[in-house]
Design a protein around this motif. Structure first.
Motif, PDB file in Angstrom:
ATOM      1  N   PHE A  64       4.222  -1.921  -2.922  1.00 21.67           N
ATOM      2  CA  PHE A  64       2.859  -2.181  -2.471  1.00 21.67           C
ATOM      3  C   PHE A  64       1.994  -1.007  -2.889  1.00 21.67           C
ATOM      4  CE2 PHE A  64      -0.443  -2.277   0.907  1.00 21.67           C
ATOM      5  CZ  PHE A  64      -0.887  -3.574   0.728  1.00 21.67           C
ATOM      6  N   SER A  65       0.805  -1.315  -3.414  1.00 24.62           N
ATOM      7  CA  SER A  65      -0.033  -0.244  -3.953  1.00 24.62           C
ATOM      8  C   SER A  65      -1.509  -0.627  -3.885  1.00 24.62           C
ATOM      9  CB  SER A  65       0.352   0.020  -5.410  1.00 24.62           C
ATOM     10  OG  SER A  65      -0.363   1.119  -5.918  1.00 24.62           O
ATOM     11  N   MET A  81      -2.275  -4.619  -3.966  1.00 22.88           N
ATOM     12  CA  MET A  81      -1.458  -5.511  -4.788  1.00 22.88           C
ATOM     13  C   MET A  81       0.012  -5.268  -4.483  1.00 22.88           C
ATOM     14  SD  MET A  81      -1.592  -3.946  -8.595  1.00 22.88           S
ATOM     15  CE  MET A  81      -0.978  -2.341  -9.002  1.00 22.88           C
ATOM     16  N   VAL A  82       0.804  -6.294  -4.668  1.00 27.14           N
ATOM     17  CA  VAL A  82       2.257  -6.174  -4.661  1.00 27.14           C
ATOM     18  C   VAL A  82       2.642  -6.129  -6.121  1.00 27.14           C
ATOM     19  CG1 VAL A  82       4.419  -7.336  -4.125  1.00 27.14           C
ATOM     20  CG2 VAL A  82       2.571  -7.305  -2.445  1.00 27.14           C
ATOM     21  N   LEU A  83       3.443  -5.140  -6.484  1.00 28.17           N
ATOM     22  CA  LEU A  83       3.779  -4.975  -7.892  1.00 28.17           C
ATOM     23  C   LEU A  83       5.275  -4.962  -8.104  1.00 28.17           C
ATOM     24  CD1 LEU A  83       4.493  -1.607  -8.712  1.00 28.17           C
ATOM     25  CD2 LEU A  83       2.393  -1.576  -7.400  1.00 28.17           C
ATOM     26  N   ALA A  84       5.674  -5.223  -9.328  1.00 31.46           N
ATOM     27  CA  ALA A  84       7.080  -5.189  -9.722  1.00 31.46           C
ATOM     28  C   ALA A  84       7.258  -4.117 -10.797  1.00 31.46           C
ATOM     29  CB  ALA A  84       7.521  -6.546 -10.256  1.00 31.46           C
ATOM     30  N   LYS A 113       6.608 -10.336   2.244  1.00 29.29           N
ATOM     31  CA  LYS A 113       6.001  -9.833   1.000  1.00 29.29           C
ATOM     32  C   LYS A 113       4.782 -10.673   0.653  1.00 29.29           C
ATOM     33  CE  LYS A 113       6.907 -11.573  -2.729  1.00 29.29           C
ATOM     34  NZ  LYS A 113       6.233 -12.553  -3.628  1.00 29.29           N
ATOM     35  N   ASP A 114       4.903 -11.985   0.788  1.00 26.75           N
ATOM     36  CA  ASP A 114       3.780 -12.881   0.491  1.00 26.75           C
ATOM     37  C   ASP A 114       2.598 -12.629   1.428  1.00 26.75           C
ATOM     38  OD1 ASP A 114       5.251 -14.025  -1.559  1.00 26.75           O
ATOM     39  OD2 ASP A 114       5.810 -15.805  -0.409  1.00 26.75           O
ATOM     40  N   LYS A 115       2.872 -12.333   2.700  1.00 30.11           N
ATOM     41  CA  LYS A 115       1.788 -12.018   3.639  1.00 30.11           C
ATOM     42  C   LYS A 115       1.021 -10.784   3.183  1.00 30.11           C
ATOM     43  CE  LYS A 115       3.941 -13.718   7.881  1.00 30.11           C
ATOM     44  NZ  LYS A 115       4.513 -13.289   9.178  1.00 30.11           N
ATOM     45  N   TRP A 116       1.752  -9.763   2.785  1.00 30.75           N
ATOM     46  CA  TRP A 116       1.085  -8.535   2.323  1.00 30.75           C
ATOM     47  C   TRP A 116       0.310  -8.815   1.033  1.00 30.75           C
ATOM     48  CZ3 TRP A 116       1.858  -3.118   3.834  1.00 30.75           C
ATOM     49  CH2 TRP A 116       2.487  -2.997   5.079  1.00 30.75           C
ATOM     50  N   GLN A 117       0.921  -9.561   0.145  1.00 34.79           N
ATOM     51  CA  GLN A 117       0.298  -9.857  -1.154  1.00 34.79           C
ATOM     52  C   GLN A 117      -0.968 -10.684  -0.984  1.00 34.79           C
ATOM     53  OE1 GLN A 117       3.110 -11.132  -4.079  1.00 34.79           O
ATOM     54  NE2 GLN A 117       1.601 -12.268  -5.236  1.00 34.79           N
ATOM     55  N   ASN A 118      -0.956 -11.632  -0.067  1.00 32.96           N
ATOM     56  CA  ASN A 118      -2.066 -12.574   0.088  1.00 32.96           C
ATOM     57  C   ASN A 118      -3.046 -12.200   1.192  1.00 32.96           C
ATOM     58  OD1 ASN A 118      -0.969 -14.175  -1.986  1.00 32.96           O
ATOM     59  ND2 ASN A 118       0.432 -15.122  -0.532  1.00 32.96           N
ATOM     60  N   ALA A 119      -2.882 -11.024   1.771  1.00 35.76           N
ATOM     61  CA  ALA A 119      -3.805 -10.593   2.827  1.00 35.76           C
ATOM     62  C   ALA A 119      -5.218 -10.527   2.259  1.00 35.76           C
ATOM     63  CB  ALA A 119      -3.393  -9.238   3.373  1.00 35.76           C
ATOM     64  N   PRO A 120      -6.196 -11.034   3.002  1.00 36.11           N
ATOM     65  CA  PRO A 120      -7.569 -11.020   2.490  1.00 36.11           C
ATOM     66  C   PRO A 120      -8.187  -9.620   2.552  1.00 36.11           C
ATOM     67  CG  PRO A 120      -7.520 -11.899   4.704  1.00 36.11           C
ATOM     68  CD  PRO A 120      -6.090 -11.662   4.308  1.00 36.11           C
ATOM     69  N   GLY A 121      -9.121  -9.389   1.694  1.00 37.59           N
ATOM     70  CA  GLY A 121      -9.896  -8.153   1.745  1.00 37.59           C
ATOM     71  C   GLY A 121      -9.153  -6.937   1.243  1.00 37.59           C
ATOM     72  N   LYS A 122      -9.562  -5.811   1.767  1.00 36.58           N
ATOM     73  CA  LYS A 122      -9.006  -4.516   1.368  1.00 36.58           C
ATOM     74  C   LYS A 122      -7.903  -4.161   2.358  1.00 36.58           C
ATOM     75  CE  LYS A 122     -13.375  -3.091  -0.641  1.00 36.58           C
ATOM     76  NZ  LYS A 122     -14.480  -2.129  -0.587  1.00 36.58           N
ATOM     77  N   TYR A 123      -6.665  -4.271   1.931  1.00 30.71           N
ATOM     78  CA  TYR A 123      -5.526  -4.163   2.828  1.00 30.71           C
ATOM     79  C   TYR A 123      -4.718  -2.888   2.621  1.00 30.71           C
ATOM     80  CZ  TYR A 123      -1.852  -6.182   5.794  1.00 30.71           C
ATOM     81  OH  TYR A 123      -0.962  -6.433   6.805  1.00 30.71           O
TER      82      TYR A 123
END
Length: 175
Positions: A64-65, A81-84, A113-123
């Motif tokens: 996560f970054s 973003m969630v990154l690989a 992981k999907d929750k973190w990736q798809n969280a709205p706004g500036k997370y």
């Protein structure tokens, strides 16, 4: 041929041809990094193996970054973003510990992981929602004890060593 040998061969054939044992392993990694030169310190996890329920091969990794590395990160929440990571890069990182997980745990981790990736706004927040918090959330899903000491929030290697010390059942050594 004696009957017991026939039974023995039949048993061996059955065992040999049975389904392969399936499991997924999760590996917890840190990147040393340097704030001044190149890559920032970072933590992420790798999932690899085979799901028991479907036989699906798993070879994924997530961290996560902040979407952009700018000084705005110092002032508050920014886009995330969630990154690989690329396999070649993963080989150069620190693997702190590994656990074998169930299919259910795998799916719970992917959903989180999907929750973190798809969280709205500036997370992404350097102090409250960074890569350490992301990986810590996954570790908690697996039943690990996790703490976030303030002096470790920007030091992923030190933090994962701390998580290792909190969970002696892992049998892992600090790096």
């Amino acid at each position: 041929m004696p009957k017991f040998l026939i039974h023995l061969f039949a048993l061996l054939a059955l065992v040999w041809s049975g389904p392969a044992l399936a499991d997924v392993q999760i590996h917890f990694h840190s990147v040393n990094g340097s704030v001044l030169f190149g890559r920032y310190p970072h933590t992420f996890f790798v999932l690899e193996g085979t799901l028991e329920s479907t036989g699906k091969a798993v070879n994924e990794n997530y961290g996560f970054s902040a979407r952009k590395a700018t000084t705005a990160v110092l002032r508050g929440p920014v886009e995330h973003m969630v990154l690989a990571e690329k396999p070649k890069f993963i080989k150069k990182t620190n693997r702190h510990f590994t656990m074998t997980i169930t299919d259910e745990q795998y799916y719970r981790i992917i959903a989180e992981k999907d929750k973190w990736q798809n969280a709205p706004g500036k997370y992404y927040s350097l102090d409250t929602r960074n890569c350490i918090h992301f990986v810590g959330t996954m570790a908690k899903i697996l039943g690990l004890k996790v703490e976030y000491p303030e002096d470790m929030l920007r030091r992923p290697k030190k933090w994962l060593n701390h998580v290792t010390s909190l969970n002696p059942q892992l049998g892992a050594k600090q790096l």
